[in-house]
Scaffold this active site. Sequence first.
Site, PDB file in Angstrom:
ATOM      1  N   ARG A 197     -31.834  -1.009 154.244  1.00  0.00           N
ATOM      2  CA  ARG A 197     -31.273   0.164 154.916  1.00  0.00           C
ATOM      3  C   ARG A 197     -30.426   0.928 153.898  1.00  0.00           C
ATOM      4  O   ARG A 197     -29.746   0.324 153.059  1.00  0.00           O
ATOM      5  CB  ARG A 197     -30.425  -0.231 156.128  1.00  0.00           C
ATOM      6  CG  ARG A 197     -31.252  -0.654 157.354  1.00  0.00           C
ATOM      7  CD  ARG A 197     -32.020   0.517 157.975  1.00  0.00           C
ATOM      8  NE  ARG A 197     -32.791   0.153 159.150  1.00  0.00           N
ATOM      9  CZ  ARG A 197     -34.110  -0.099 159.174  1.00  0.00           C
ATOM     10  NH1 ARG A 197     -34.824  -0.045 158.060  1.00  0.00           N
ATOM     11  NH2 ARG A 197     -34.711  -0.383 160.314  1.00  0.00           N
ATOM     12  N   GLU A 245     -31.046   9.649 156.617  1.00  0.00           N
ATOM     13  CA  GLU A 245     -32.473   9.941 156.455  1.00  0.00           C
ATOM     14  C   GLU A 245     -32.818  11.097 157.370  1.00  0.00           C
ATOM     15  O   GLU A 245     -32.431  11.054 158.546  1.00  0.00           O
ATOM     16  CB  GLU A 245     -33.321   8.708 156.802  1.00  0.00           C
ATOM     17  CG  GLU A 245     -33.185   7.605 155.768  1.00  0.00           C
ATOM     18  CD  GLU A 245     -34.053   6.383 156.050  1.00  0.00           C
ATOM     19  OE1 GLU A 245     -34.844   6.419 157.015  1.00  0.00           O
ATOM     20  OE2 GLU A 245     -33.936   5.408 155.311  1.00  0.00           O
ATOM     21  N   HIS A 257     -38.974   6.308 153.450  1.00  0.00           N
ATOM     22  CA  HIS A 257     -38.979   5.185 154.399  1.00  0.00           C
ATOM     23  C   HIS A 257     -40.408   4.896 154.891  1.00  0.00           C
ATOM     24  O   HIS A 257     -40.696   4.960 156.091  1.00  0.00           O
ATOM     25  CB  HIS A 257     -38.056   5.479 155.591  1.00  0.00           C
ATOM     26  CG  HIS A 257     -37.675   4.255 156.365  1.00  0.00           C
ATOM     27  ND1 HIS A 257     -36.461   4.098 156.971  1.00  0.00           N
ATOM     28  CD2 HIS A 257     -38.361   3.108 156.643  1.00  0.00           C
ATOM     29  CE1 HIS A 257     -36.397   2.930 157.586  1.00  0.00           C
ATOM     30  NE2 HIS A 257     -37.553   2.310 157.401  1.00  0.00           N
TER      31      HIS A 257
HETATM   32  N1  NAI Z   1     -38.283   0.193 154.373  1.00  0.00           N
HETATM   33  C1  NAI Z   1     -38.985  -0.242 155.386  1.00  0.00           C
HETATM   34  O1  NAI Z   1     -40.017   0.334 155.736  1.00  0.00           O
HETATM   35  C2  NAI Z   1     -38.541  -1.476 156.102  1.00  0.00           C
HETATM   36  C3  NAI Z   1     -37.227  -1.873 156.059  1.00  0.00           C
HETATM   37  N2  NAI Z   1     -36.829  -3.006 156.699  1.00  0.00           N
HETATM   38  C4  NAI Z   1     -35.422  -3.380 156.610  1.00  0.00           C
HETATM   39  O2  NAI Z   1     -35.334  -4.611 155.889  1.00  0.00           O
HETATM   40  C5  NAI Z   1     -34.455  -5.487 156.568  1.00  0.00           C
HETATM   41  C6  NAI Z   1     -34.838  -6.915 156.262  1.00  0.00           C
HETATM   42  O3  NAI Z   1     -36.095  -7.198 156.848  1.00  0.00           O
HETATM   43  P1  NAI Z   1     -36.679  -8.678 156.872  1.00  0.00           P
HETATM   44  O4  NAI Z   1     -36.716  -9.242 155.509  1.00  0.00           O
HETATM   45  O5  NAI Z   1     -37.912  -8.630 157.670  1.00  0.00           O
HETATM   46  O6  NAI Z   1     -35.535  -9.404 157.720  1.00  0.00           O
HETATM   47  P2  NAI Z   1     -35.033 -10.888 157.644  1.00  0.00           P
HETATM   48  O7  NAI Z   1     -34.162 -11.087 158.827  1.00  0.00           O
HETATM   49  O8  NAI Z   1     -36.168 -11.818 157.417  1.00  0.00           O
HETATM   50  O9  NAI Z   1     -34.129 -10.914 156.327  1.00  0.00           O
HETATM   51  C7  NAI Z   1     -32.869 -10.341 156.218  1.00  0.00           C
HETATM   52  C8  NAI Z   1     -32.041 -11.258 155.347  1.00  0.00           C
HETATM   53  O10 NAI Z   1     -30.793 -10.607 155.047  1.00  0.00           O
HETATM   54  C9  NAI Z   1     -29.790 -11.606 155.106  1.00  0.00           C
HETATM   55  N3  NAI Z   1     -28.478 -10.990 155.282  1.00  0.00           N
HETATM   56  C10 NAI Z   1     -27.994 -10.380 156.376  1.00  0.00           C
HETATM   57  N4  NAI Z   1     -26.736  -9.957 156.148  1.00  0.00           N
HETATM   58  C11 NAI Z   1     -26.438 -10.323 154.876  1.00  0.00           C
HETATM   59  C12 NAI Z   1     -25.302 -10.157 154.057  1.00  0.00           C
HETATM   60  N5  NAI Z   1     -24.188  -9.576 154.518  1.00  0.00           N
HETATM   61  N6  NAI Z   1     -25.350 -10.632 152.795  1.00  0.00           N
HETATM   62  C13 NAI Z   1     -26.460 -11.257 152.320  1.00  0.00           C
HETATM   63  N7  NAI Z   1     -27.574 -11.441 153.059  1.00  0.00           N
HETATM   64  C14 NAI Z   1     -27.549 -10.971 154.315  1.00  0.00           C
HETATM   65  C15 NAI Z   1     -30.203 -12.490 156.274  1.00  0.00           C
HETATM   66  O11 NAI Z   1     -29.562 -13.741 156.217  1.00  0.00           O
HETATM   67  C16 NAI Z   1     -31.705 -12.579 156.038  1.00  0.00           C
HETATM   68  O12 NAI Z   1     -32.004 -13.646 155.161  1.00  0.00           O
HETATM   69  C17 NAI Z   1     -34.586  -5.094 158.042  1.00  0.00           C
HETATM   70  O13 NAI Z   1     -33.436  -5.455 158.775  1.00  0.00           O
HETATM   71  C18 NAI Z   1     -34.766  -3.603 157.968  1.00  0.00           C
HETATM   72  O14 NAI Z   1     -33.500  -2.985 157.970  1.00  0.00           O
HETATM   73  C19 NAI Z   1     -37.722  -3.794 157.372  1.00  0.00           C
HETATM   74  C20 NAI Z   1     -39.044  -3.441 157.457  1.00  0.00           C
HETATM   75  C21 NAI Z   1     -39.550  -2.227 156.865  1.00  0.00           C
HETATM   76  O1  LIG Z   2     -39.018  -2.424 160.580  1.00  0.00           O
HETATM   77  C1  LIG Z   2     -38.132  -1.704 160.117  1.00  0.00           C
HETATM   78  O2  LIG Z   2     -36.927  -1.988 160.166  1.00  0.00           O
HETATM   79  C2  LIG Z   2     -38.518  -0.472 159.430  1.00  0.00           C
HETATM   80  O3  LIG Z   2     -37.740   0.124 158.785  1.00  0.00           O
HETATM   81  C3  LIG Z   2     -39.945  -0.028 159.571  1.00  0.00           C
HETATM   82  O4  LIG Z   2     -40.255   0.873 158.570  1.00  0.00           O
HETATM   83  C4  LIG Z   2     -40.164   0.624 160.886  1.00  0.00           C
HETATM   84  O5  LIG Z   2     -39.014   1.367 161.132  1.00  0.00           O
HETATM   85  P1  LIG Z   2     -38.803   2.512 162.159  1.00  0.00           P
HETATM   86  O6  LIG Z   2     -40.125   3.166 162.390  1.00  0.00           O
HETATM   87  O7  LIG Z   2     -38.229   1.876 163.363  1.00  0.00           O
HETATM   88  O8  LIG Z   2     -37.797   3.364 161.460  1.00  0.00           O
END
Ligand code: NAI
Ligand SMILES: O=C(O)C(=O)[C@H](O)COP(=O)(O)O
Length: 328
Positions: free
Chosen positions: A243, A272, A291
Amino acid sequence: MGIENAHKLIVNCLPLNESERQAFAKAARDVPQKFVGDESRRGDMVWSASVPEELRAEATAVIGNFPAGDAGQYKRLEWLQTFSAGVDAYVRPGVLPHGVMITNATGAYGRSVAEHMFAMMWAVMKNFGRYGFNQREHRWQDEGSALSPEGGIALVIGTGDIGSHFGRLAQSVGMHTFGVRRHPEVRAEGIEKMYGFERLDALLPLADVVVMAVPRSPQTHHLLDAARLGKLKSTAVVINAGRGDAIDADALAVALREGRIHGAGLDVTEPEPLPAEHPLWGEPRCLITPHVAGGNHLEETSEQIIRIALHNVSRYAKQQELLNLVSR
Ligand SMILES: NC(=O)C1=CN([C@@H]2O[C@H](COP(=O)(O)OP(=O)(O)OC[C@H]3O[C@@H](n4cnc5c(N)ncnc54)[C@H](O)[C@@H]3O)[C@@H](O)[C@H]2O)C=CC1
Ligand SMILES: O=C(O)C(=O)[C@H](O)COP(=O)(O)O
């Protein structure tokens, strides 16, 4: 009204083919007596690209994201299964009524987002951002030293699904992978050495690439601020697809402009879209994508989102059955 009389309505907003719809309907029907109440709506599951306005007050479960600004309309909501991994839009105070259960699609995006971050890392290391600027100006100019990932250290902050996938890709090109997490005793695939969060400041000067894959939270806001950016090597690369607010974008712009780090790749920004006048837009050392790392779903991502949601529908159905049993 007892739970057994409460009419349940699931609105499913996932794009599904016919056999996937049947699988969802079956998961919801598997538990007898689950959706009781109005006989005509027994086991009801509505399929729609978004939640129809007239059903928002009635929906007890939604599969798919809806604009957080509409949350107040969901008066009977018990459960939200998002198709995103991030749930930050919904967990802010006052958005959803207390007690609404949220489950997400973590586990679906790892490969897609990690590949995007990996491509960004490589492109920044090879100065592609700067060559892109030159190309638009028809300028044939050597941008000097490029970097190689081999033998370097990738410091992964957020060693969940995405961070772990990135770690494996980094290892495949000979990088060492260090992770930082609050519970370092919990290992993650693809991460060679795991450290507690309190070691972050000591690790930053060693990092060749800093990979940010953390959710939005008060603890991750400006996690990479001016002071921490100042600890990085001049050859360091910063990549963020978690994020946007995890990095202080103004401090990053200064670090890039002054050449204090080699470059950055951002798939997420705060806010964003990034405002047109923001200095990062004009910074040749910075690659920006809007994104899309997870949004441009790989087929595998969509399949995983459906698998996770389907599994959770079964669990919800079982929970309803238990609630019905105890309320008798
Ligand atoms: N750019 C994009 O299109 C996407 C972005 N995302 C973002 O990526 C994030 C992570 O996704 P995943 O890996 O699937 O989630 P996940 O839950 O598997 O991993 C997140 C990790 O961050 C760690 N974490 C949380 N707070 C922390 C802190 N203060 N310090 C250190 N580590 C911390 C958690 O313990 C966990 O291991 C989502 O929450 C979302 O915001 C997710 C999917 C797509
Ligand atoms: O899974 C998330 O978190 C993401 O950031 C994906 O890209 C999907 O996000 P939104 O479409 O909910 O912004």
